[in-house]
Design a protein around this motif. Structure first.
Motif, PDB file in Angstrom:
ATOM      1  N   GLU A 395       0.828  -1.201   0.000  1.00  0.00           N
ATOM      2  CA  GLU A 395       0.000   0.000   0.000  1.00  0.00           C
ATOM      3  C   GLU A 395       0.866   1.256   0.000  1.00  0.00           C
ATOM      4  O   GLU A 395       0.531   2.260  -0.630  1.00  0.00           O
ATOM      5  CB  GLU A 395      -0.944  -0.008   1.200  1.00  0.00           C
ATOM      6  N   LYS A 396       1.977   1.216   0.732  1.00  0.00           N
ATOM      7  CA  LYS A 396       2.888   2.368   0.751  1.00  0.00           C
ATOM      8  C   LYS A 396       3.405   2.683  -0.646  1.00  0.00           C
ATOM      9  O   LYS A 396       3.495   3.853  -1.044  1.00  0.00           O
ATOM     10  CB  LYS A 396       4.073   2.096   1.691  1.00  0.00           C
ATOM     11  N   SER A 397       3.758   1.648  -1.385  1.00  0.00           N
ATOM     12  CA  SER A 397       4.331   1.863  -2.716  1.00  0.00           C
ATOM     13  C   SER A 397       3.323   2.457  -3.687  1.00  0.00           C
ATOM     14  O   SER A 397       3.689   3.143  -4.640  1.00  0.00           O
ATOM     15  CB  SER A 397       4.857   0.533  -3.276  1.00  0.00           C
ATOM     16  N   THR A 398       2.029   2.224  -3.422  1.00  0.00           N
ATOM     17  CA  THR A 398       0.993   2.761  -4.310  1.00  0.00           C
ATOM     18  C   THR A 398       0.383   4.053  -3.777  1.00  0.00           C
ATOM     19  O   THR A 398      -0.426   4.686  -4.467  1.00  0.00           O
ATOM     20  CB  THR A 398      -0.135   1.728  -4.510  1.00  0.00           C
ATOM     21  N   GLY A 399       0.739   4.435  -2.537  1.00  0.00           N
ATOM     22  CA  GLY A 399       0.228   5.669  -1.969  1.00  0.00           C
ATOM     23  C   GLY A 399      -1.135   5.541  -1.320  1.00  0.00           C
ATOM     24  O   GLY A 399      -1.788   6.547  -1.029  1.00  0.00           O
ATOM     25  N   PHE A 400      -1.590   4.300  -1.091  1.00  0.00           N
ATOM     26  CA  PHE A 400      -2.889   4.087  -0.472  1.00  0.00           C
ATOM     27  C   PHE A 400      -2.733   3.613   0.964  1.00  0.00           C
ATOM     28  O   PHE A 400      -1.659   3.187   1.394  1.00  0.00           O
ATOM     29  CB  PHE A 400      -3.711   3.063  -1.272  1.00  0.00           C
ATOM     30  N   GLY A 401      -3.809   3.692   1.708  1.00  0.00           N
ATOM     31  CA  GLY A 401      -3.815   3.231   3.088  1.00  0.00           C
ATOM     32  C   GLY A 401      -5.243   3.071   3.566  1.00  0.00           C
ATOM     33  O   GLY A 401      -6.205   3.257   2.808  1.00  0.00           O
ATOM     34  N   ARG A 402      -5.387   2.741   4.843  1.00  0.00           N
ATOM     35  CA  ARG A 402      -6.715   2.547   5.425  1.00  0.00           C
ATOM     36  C   ARG A 402      -6.868   3.443   6.646  1.00  0.00           C
ATOM     37  O   ARG A 402      -5.986   3.505   7.494  1.00  0.00           O
ATOM     38  CB  ARG A 402      -6.910   1.091   5.846  1.00  0.00           C
ATOM     39  N   LEU A 403      -7.998   4.089   6.717  1.00  0.00           N
ATOM     40  CA  LEU A 403      -8.322   4.940   7.864  1.00  0.00           C
ATOM     41  C   LEU A 403      -9.498   4.296   8.603  1.00  0.00           C
ATOM     42  O   LEU A 403     -10.554   4.054   8.013  1.00  0.00           O
ATOM     43  CB  LEU A 403      -8.683   6.347   7.404  1.00  0.00           C
ATOM     44  N   PHE A 404      -9.296   4.028   9.888  1.00  0.00           N
ATOM     45  CA  PHE A 404     -10.297   3.326  10.690  1.00  0.00           C
ATOM     46  C   PHE A 404     -10.746   4.219  11.843  1.00  0.00           C
ATOM     47  O   PHE A 404      -9.913   4.766  12.576  1.00  0.00           O
ATOM     48  CB  PHE A 404      -9.707   2.020  11.231  1.00  0.00           C
ATOM     49  N   VAL A 405     -12.059   4.423  11.992  1.00  0.00           N
ATOM     50  CA  VAL A 405     -12.605   5.187  13.120  1.00  0.00           C
ATOM     51  C   VAL A 405     -12.756   4.216  14.282  1.00  0.00           C
ATOM     52  O   VAL A 405     -13.737   3.466  14.384  1.00  0.00           O
ATOM     53  CB  VAL A 405     -13.962   5.837  12.766  1.00  0.00           C
ATOM     54  N   ALA A 406     -11.767   4.212  15.175  1.00  0.00           N
ATOM     55  CA  ALA A 406     -11.732   3.234  16.263  1.00  0.00           C
ATOM     56  C   ALA A 406     -12.620   3.631  17.437  1.00  0.00           C
ATOM     57  O   ALA A 406     -13.163   2.768  18.135  1.00  0.00           O
ATOM     58  CB  ALA A 406     -10.289   3.048  16.743  1.00  0.00           C
TER      59      ALA A 406
END
Length: 468
Positions: A395-406
């Motif tokens: 994901e880092k190499s593609t510039g994406f990630g996940r945001l989680f509302v914990a």
């Protein structure tokens, strides 16, 4: 309250103080509702010698008596405007407008603690004097049994002994509209009405948790840059990067120039700002482990004296602040730091975002949850909002990630969104504005993806073996 002169009118007791001190008494009332609840028992608007202070206090206390809650400064301004509309009180109007303008833009909050202390002590002494005078009259009239009650009442007024919310007596208080002033994050999924309802609000503490190198600091800069675009003043504390390096990240975000190219585009950056209408930004650096909440409070007071009042505070990051008390265990110190930061947010009425390091287990987690917050789970207990970022190597190499509302005290949590994280420009945006997943859905999708990849690998291996 009655005076001791026997005339039946209330003496303006505050005439012993100068104009500046009397103005600070009312400012303390308007900005501290708990203290106002104490003062409403020991003083009346007539204590003020100045007419505009008397008028404002009268409206402030009248609203409390009717609704069992104190109005905000914006509401009392509207109430006064309606009250004086169509009257000839031009001087009174002007005095009220100038006073409210002063306490809003040059609050000088550093004096209020001493003002409140001296005022409550003075008013309680006045209450005792008046009670003693009343007791003398009662004794002369032979009403000795009432003396004890009068003295008990005088001794108890002005003491913070709230018995709580009386469900039926305080019915109106539950339905009184409270003005919530959020500071948007700039990420549509977070700012939605059912999640943060416009952003983090005054008095709230938000925490971004992630593993090292994932993008916590970039997320804070992104929040700050969006607030600036909204015309809000931002105060950014940094304990790792220098002030100028953080400043360059803001340049990169606001001017849409990669951080490694900002330096050579000085004039482009300067011209870009000429066409922008932004709030003010102050970046303050402290060495790691040297700054406590007391340090930050002192700095904020100095800024307010110079006319800078922040609308948003960013702390990068609270885990490496200095605790005001030493414990044998690090987790106790960390929890205290977060408690103190949240208290500061509530007392100043300013939203605060900070970041927190996730533990090593989170490096291999699909989603970073509250259980992954390093050292002290108590940090999550204190925060109003906790969001996490997770990014695997692919994901880092593609510039994406996940945001989680914990965690989210004011709205929905357990939601997962895919984000684009451009670390070159410190920008964070939604990968798909319409996308939304729950934790369970994300886990199921990840499991299906793993099985699919394993199946593909197995089929590839079978084909390779078959050709040999």
């Amino acid at each position: 309250m009655t005076d001791t002169s026997g005339q039946g009118t209330i003496v303006p007791h505050f005439n012993r103080y100068d104009k500046s001190f009397q103005e600070k008494i009312l400012q303390a009332l308007l900005t501290d509702r708990d203290w106002s609840a104490q003062m409403v028992e020991v003083m009346t608007p007539e204590y003020f010698e100045l007419k505009y202070l008397h008028f404002l206090t009268e409206k402030y206390f009248e609203h409390f008596q009717s609704h069992r809650t104190f109005p905000s400064i914006s509401l009392i301004a509207a109430m006064v405007k309606d009250e004086l509309r169509g009257t000839d009180e031009r001087i009174l109007k002007q005095q009220i407008v100038e006073y409210l303008h002063r306490i809003k833009f040059t609050p000088a909050l550093q004096d209020l603690a001493e003002v409140k202390k001296r005022t409550i002590e003075f008013c309680r002494k006045q209450a005792m004097k008046e009670a003693l005078t009343q007791c003398v009259d009662l004794i002369e009239e032979g009403k000795n049994e009432q003396v004890t009650e009068v003295m008990k009442t005088a001794l108890s007024v002005g003491v913070p002994t709230s018995t709580g919310h009386d469900f039926f007596e305080d019915f109106e208080a539950r339905f009184a509209s409270e003005t919530r002033v959020p500071c948007p994050t700039g990420i549509p999924q977070l700012d939605r009405e059912d999640v943060l309802a416009g952003g983090l609000a005054r008095g709230e503490l938000g925490v971004i948790t992630a593993n090292t190198g994932v993008g916590k600091s970039h997320m804070l800069v992104n929040f700050g840059a969006h607030a600036l675009r909204c015309g809000k003043n931002v105060l950014h504390y940094t304990f790792e990067l220098s002030e100028t390096k953080v400043g360059l990240r803001y340049d990169s975000n606001l001017c849409d120039i990669p951080s490694n190219e900002v330096i050579v585009n000085k004039e482009t950056v300067r011209k870009a700002y000429e066409g922008m209408d932004l709030g003010r930004l102050i970046i303050k650096e402290y060495p790691t482990g040297s700054a406590s909440v007391v340090t930050l409070r002192s700095h904020i007071e100095k800024l307010q004296m110079k006319g800078f009042k922040p609308s948003l505070i960013l702390i990068d990051y609270a885990d490496i602040m200095r605790s005001t008390r030493s414990y044998d265990s690090m987790r106790h110190e960390l929890k205290l730091i977060y408690v103190e930061v949240r208290n500061m947010s509530q007392e100043l009425g300013i939203p605060i975002w900070t970041a927190s390091q996730a533990n090593r287990d989170s490096a291999n987690s699909e989603i970073v949850g509250l259980e992954n917050m390093a050292e002290a789970y108590g940090k999550a207990m204190v925060a109003d909002v906790v969001i996490s970022i997770s990014r695997k190597a692919a994901e880092k190499s593609t510039g994406f990630g996940r945001l989680f509302v914990a965690k989210n005290r004011a709205g929905r949590d357990g939601l997962l969104f895919h984000i684009k994280l451009d670390t070159a420009r410190s920008k964070v945006s939604a990968a798909d504005p319409d996308e939304e997943q729950t934790f369970a859905e994300a886990a199921s999708q990840d499991e299906a993806y793993k099985k699919s990849r394993l199946s593909e690998a197995y089929n590839d291996l079978k084909e390779e073996l078959a050709t040999k």
